[in-house]
Design a protein around this motif. Structure first.
Motif, PDB file in Angstrom:
ATOM      1  N   ILE A   1       6.630 -40.293 -17.814  1.00  0.00           N
ATOM      2  CA  ILE A   1       6.081 -41.157 -16.744  1.00  0.00           C
ATOM      3  C   ILE A   1       4.615 -40.744 -16.139  1.00  0.00           C
ATOM      4  CG2 ILE A   1       6.481 -42.331 -14.593  1.00  0.00           C
ATOM      5  CD1 ILE A   1       9.584 -42.555 -15.527  1.00  0.00           C
ATOM      6  N   ALA A   2       4.662 -39.457 -15.734  1.00  0.00           N
ATOM      7  CA  ALA A   2       3.346 -39.126 -15.114  1.00  0.00           C
ATOM      8  C   ALA A   2       2.167 -39.044 -16.225  1.00  0.00           C
ATOM      9  CB  ALA A   2       3.658 -37.598 -14.586  1.00  0.00           C
ATOM     10  N   TYR A   3       2.472 -38.656 -17.266  1.00  0.00           N
ATOM     11  CA  TYR A   3       1.422 -38.850 -18.450  1.00  0.00           C
ATOM     12  C   TYR A   3       0.906 -40.029 -18.637  1.00  0.00           C
ATOM     13  CZ  TYR A   3      -0.989 -38.410 -22.896  1.00  0.00           C
ATOM     14  OH  TYR A   3      -1.889 -38.347 -23.862  1.00  0.00           O
ATOM     15  N   ALA A   4       1.957 -41.334 -18.852  1.00  0.00           N
ATOM     16  CA  ALA A   4       1.682 -42.469 -18.908  1.00  0.00           C
ATOM     17  C   ALA A   4       0.665 -43.216 -17.763  1.00  0.00           C
ATOM     18  CB  ALA A   4       2.766 -43.359 -19.067  1.00  0.00           C
ATOM     19  N   VAL A   5       1.134 -42.664 -16.396  1.00  0.00           N
ATOM     20  CA  VAL A   5       0.232 -43.044 -15.340  1.00  0.00           C
ATOM     21  C   VAL A   5      -1.013 -42.486 -15.300  1.00  0.00           C
ATOM     22  CG1 VAL A   5       0.351 -43.079 -12.916  1.00  0.00           C
ATOM     23  CG2 VAL A   5       2.315 -43.634 -13.993  1.00  0.00           C
ATOM     24  N   ARG A   6      -1.153 -41.305 -15.617  1.00  0.00           N
ATOM     25  CA  ARG A   6      -2.586 -40.550 -15.698  1.00  0.00           C
ATOM     26  C   ARG A   6      -3.472 -41.359 -16.707  1.00  0.00           C
ATOM     27  NH1 ARG A   6      -4.538 -36.510 -13.765  1.00  0.00           N
ATOM     28  NH2 ARG A   6      -2.612 -35.571 -12.898  1.00  0.00           N
ATOM     29  N   ILE A   7      -2.966 -41.672 -17.809  1.00  0.00           N
ATOM     30  CA  ILE A   7      -3.598 -42.229 -18.842  1.00  0.00           C
ATOM     31  C   ILE A   7      -4.173 -43.643 -18.295  1.00  0.00           C
ATOM     32  CG2 ILE A   7      -3.424 -43.199 -21.328  1.00  0.00           C
ATOM     33  CD1 ILE A   7      -4.034 -40.242 -21.269  1.00  0.00           C
TER      34      ILE A   7
ATOM     35  N   TRP B   1      -8.343 -47.572 -16.422  1.00  0.00           N
ATOM     36  CA  TRP B   1      -8.567 -48.698 -15.983  1.00  0.00           C
ATOM     37  C   TRP B   1      -9.170 -48.615 -14.465  1.00  0.00           C
ATOM     38  CZ3 TRP B   1      -9.025 -52.087 -19.298  1.00  0.00           C
ATOM     39  CH2 TRP B   1      -8.415 -52.024 -20.550  1.00  0.00           C
ATOM     40  N   GLU B   2      -9.055 -47.614 -13.850  1.00  0.00           N
ATOM     41  CA  GLU B   2      -9.465 -47.641 -12.407  1.00  0.00           C
ATOM     42  C   GLU B   2     -10.705 -46.531 -12.209  1.00  0.00           C
ATOM     43  OE1 GLU B   2     -10.964 -48.550  -9.477  1.00  0.00           O
ATOM     44  OE2 GLU B   2      -9.238 -49.680  -9.587  1.00  0.00           O
ATOM     45  N   PRO B   3     -12.141 -46.856 -12.442  1.00  0.00           N
ATOM     46  CA  PRO B   3     -12.998 -45.911 -12.499  1.00  0.00           C
ATOM     47  C   PRO B   3     -13.766 -45.455 -11.487  1.00  0.00           C
ATOM     48  CG  PRO B   3     -13.702 -48.125 -13.180  1.00  0.00           C
ATOM     49  CD  PRO B   3     -12.340 -48.158 -13.158  1.00  0.00           C
ATOM     50  N   ARG B   4     -13.232 -46.149 -10.139  1.00  0.00           N
ATOM     51  CA  ARG B   4     -13.690 -45.990  -8.768  1.00  0.00           C
ATOM     52  C   ARG B   4     -13.136 -44.893  -8.132  1.00  0.00           C
ATOM     53  NH1 ARG B   4     -12.518 -51.915  -6.721  1.00  0.00           N
ATOM     54  NH2 ARG B   4     -10.553 -51.396  -7.825  1.00  0.00           N
ATOM     55  N   ILE B   5     -12.040 -44.066  -8.805  1.00  0.00           N
ATOM     56  CA  ILE B   5     -11.235 -43.149  -7.986  1.00  0.00           C
ATOM     57  C   ILE B   5     -11.196 -41.650  -8.931  1.00  0.00           C
ATOM     58  CG2 ILE B   5      -9.567 -44.456  -6.841  1.00  0.00           C
ATOM     59  CD1 ILE B   5      -7.412 -43.553  -8.615  1.00  0.00           C
ATOM     60  N   ASP B   6     -11.328 -40.696  -8.598  1.00  0.00           N
ATOM     61  CA  ASP B   6     -10.806 -39.421  -9.406  1.00  0.00           C
ATOM     62  C   ASP B   6      -9.537 -39.067  -9.001  1.00  0.00           C
ATOM     63  OD1 ASP B   6     -13.634 -38.780 -10.146  1.00  0.00           O
ATOM     64  OD2 ASP B   6     -14.073 -38.182  -7.925  1.00  0.00           O
ATOM     65  N   LEU B   7      -8.586 -39.114  -9.952  1.00  0.00           N
ATOM     66  CA  LEU B   7      -7.240 -38.887 -10.068  1.00  0.00           C
ATOM     67  C   LEU B   7      -6.943 -37.420  -9.876  1.00  0.00           C
ATOM     68  CD1 LEU B   7      -4.533 -40.172  -9.970  1.00  0.00           C
ATOM     69  CD2 LEU B   7      -4.417 -40.101 -12.235  1.00  0.00           C
TER      70      LEU B   7
ATOM     71  N   ASP C   1      21.020 -41.662  -9.068  1.00  0.00           N
ATOM     72  CA  ASP C   1      22.498 -42.394  -9.575  1.00  0.00           C
ATOM     73  C   ASP C   1      22.100 -43.783  -9.573  1.00  0.00           C
ATOM     74  OD1 ASP C   1      22.322 -41.987  -6.964  1.00  0.00           O
ATOM     75  OD2 ASP C   1      24.130 -42.435  -6.297  1.00  0.00           O
ATOM     76  N   ARG C   2      21.246 -44.082  -8.377  1.00  0.00           N
ATOM     77  CA  ARG C   2      20.683 -45.605  -8.460  1.00  0.00           C
ATOM     78  C   ARG C   2      19.684 -46.179  -9.357  1.00  0.00           C
ATOM     79  NH1 ARG C   2      20.990 -45.190  -2.684  1.00  0.00           N
ATOM     80  NH2 ARG C   2      18.601 -45.909  -2.809  1.00  0.00           N
ATOM     81  N   GLY C   3      18.967 -45.059  -9.971  1.00  0.00           N
ATOM     82  CA  GLY C   3      17.843 -45.149 -10.907  1.00  0.00           C
ATOM     83  C   GLY C   3      16.561 -45.338 -10.288  1.00  0.00           C
ATOM     84  N   VAL C   4      16.418 -44.755  -9.168  1.00  0.00           N
ATOM     85  CA  VAL C   4      15.065 -44.701  -8.448  1.00  0.00           C
ATOM     86  C   VAL C   4      14.017 -43.256  -8.402  1.00  0.00           C
ATOM     87  CG1 VAL C   4      13.923 -45.032  -5.941  1.00  0.00           C
ATOM     88  CG2 VAL C   4      16.170 -46.191  -6.595  1.00  0.00           C
ATOM     89  N   LEU C   5      13.097 -43.812  -9.025  1.00  0.00           N
ATOM     90  CA  LEU C   5      12.111 -42.512  -8.858  1.00  0.00           C
ATOM     91  C   LEU C   5      10.713 -43.086  -8.239  1.00  0.00           C
ATOM     92  CD1 LEU C   5      12.081 -42.054 -13.064  1.00  0.00           C
ATOM     93  CD2 LEU C   5      13.570 -40.934 -11.273  1.00  0.00           C
ATOM     94  N   TYR C   6      10.369 -42.078  -7.510  1.00  0.00           N
ATOM     95  CA  TYR C   6       8.903 -42.312  -6.931  1.00  0.00           C
ATOM     96  C   TYR C   6       7.708 -41.688  -7.743  1.00  0.00           C
ATOM     97  CZ  TYR C   6      11.628 -44.363  -3.287  1.00  0.00           C
ATOM     98  OH  TYR C   6      12.588 -45.065  -2.577  1.00  0.00           O
ATOM     99  N   VAL C   7       6.697 -42.333  -8.075  1.00  0.00           N
ATOM    100  CA  VAL C   7       5.365 -42.147  -8.641  1.00  0.00           C
ATOM    101  C   VAL C   7       4.376 -41.815  -7.368  1.00  0.00           C
ATOM    102  CG1 VAL C   7       3.693 -42.072 -10.624  1.00  0.00           C
ATOM    103  CG2 VAL C   7       6.150 -43.029 -10.723  1.00  0.00           C
ATOM    104  N   GLU C   8       4.037 -40.551  -7.372  1.00  0.00           N
ATOM    105  CA  GLU C   8       3.075 -40.255  -6.125  1.00  0.00           C
ATOM    106  C   GLU C   8       1.997 -39.758  -6.715  1.00  0.00           C
ATOM    107  OE1 GLU C   8       2.103 -37.267  -2.375  1.00  0.00           O
ATOM    108  OE2 GLU C   8       4.030 -37.404  -3.320  1.00  0.00           O
ATOM    109  N   LEU C   9       0.775 -40.733  -6.792  1.00  0.00           N
ATOM    110  CA  LEU C   9      -0.657 -40.640  -6.928  1.00  0.00           C
ATOM    111  C   LEU C   9      -1.393 -39.862  -6.089  1.00  0.00           C
ATOM    112  CD1 LEU C   9       0.520 -43.156  -8.343  1.00  0.00           C
ATOM    113  CD2 LEU C   9      -1.861 -43.131  -9.308  1.00  0.00           C
ATOM    114  N   GLN C  10      -2.215 -38.696  -6.039  1.00  0.00           N
ATOM    115  CA  GLN C  10      -3.012 -38.289  -5.267  1.00  0.00           C
ATOM    116  C   GLN C  10      -4.433 -38.359  -5.732  1.00  0.00           C
ATOM    117  OE1 GLN C  10      -1.568 -34.243  -4.970  1.00  0.00           O
ATOM    118  NE2 GLN C  10       0.095 -35.035  -3.822  1.00  0.00           N
ATOM    119  N   TYR C  11      -5.301 -39.137  -5.161  1.00  0.00           N
ATOM    120  CA  TYR C  11      -6.818 -39.389  -5.676  1.00  0.00           C
ATOM    121  C   TYR C  11      -7.637 -39.523  -4.199  1.00  0.00           C
ATOM    122  CZ  TYR C  11      -5.737 -44.136  -3.738  1.00  0.00           C
ATOM    123  OH  TYR C  11      -5.630 -45.228  -2.874  1.00  0.00           O
ATOM    124  N   ALA C  12      -9.073 -39.495  -4.738  1.00  0.00           N
ATOM    125  CA  ALA C  12     -10.067 -39.817  -3.954  1.00  0.00           C
ATOM    126  C   ALA C  12     -11.001 -40.642  -4.439  1.00  0.00           C
ATOM    127  CB  ALA C  12     -10.822 -38.387  -3.826  1.00  0.00           C
ATOM    128  N   VAL C  13     -11.453 -41.515  -3.684  1.00  0.00           N
ATOM    129  CA  VAL C  13     -12.559 -42.594  -4.063  1.00  0.00           C
ATOM    130  C   VAL C  13     -13.978 -41.853  -4.317  1.00  0.00           C
ATOM    131  CG1 VAL C  13     -13.898 -44.553  -3.390  1.00  0.00           C
ATOM    132  CG2 VAL C  13     -11.541 -44.190  -2.534  1.00  0.00           C
TER     133      VAL C  13
END
Length: 136
Positions: free
Chosen positions: A72-78, A83-89, A100-112
């Protein structure tokens, strides 16, 4: 580089403002909405732009484990880098909250780009946990 680099766009979900015009967002709010839109769109979902989106939807039925988190982290990074050239990821971290409920949190750290303003965005992602048959 200032606000003109970041720009403005339609609010998502599409709505009207108090004057009856299409609501717009600008600045960092526009970038946050853009990131969410990329993550919520599955590739192939938009007929006129079939490559747009993020492949995290391929992992809805995957087990909530470290391997899936890495995928998931790799797919998000790609997707964000494409698609978002205005940020540095910076970093993309997948945290397990309620597996158990199937909840994951994807945290992105970036700078404009062009600023020293670090930001982060947390995107909830849900996997469908396997159904276990009751033992007799």
């Amino acid at each position: 580089m200032g606000e003109e680099f970041v720009g403005a766009g339609w609010a998502f979900p599409l709505r009207v403002d108090p004057t009856g015009k299409v609501a717009l967002v600008a600045g960092t709010h526009e970038i946050e909405e853009s990131i969410r839109l990329i993550l919520m769109t599955a590739p192939g979902e938009r007929p006129m732009r079939p490559e747009f989106g993020c492949a995290i939807h391929d992992y809805v039925f995957a087990p909530a484990d470290a391997s899936t988190a890495g995928d998931i982290a790799y797919a998000v990074r790609i997707a964000i880098n494409r698609w978002e050239p205005r940020i540095d990821l910076g970093d993309v971290v997948v945290r397990f909250d309620a597996v158990d409920r199937g909840v994951l949190y994807v945290e992105l750290q970036y700078a404009v780009r062009g600023t020293n303003d670090p930001r982060n965005l947390v995107f909830p992602f849900y996997v469908i946990p396997p159904h276990e048959e009751p033992t007799p």
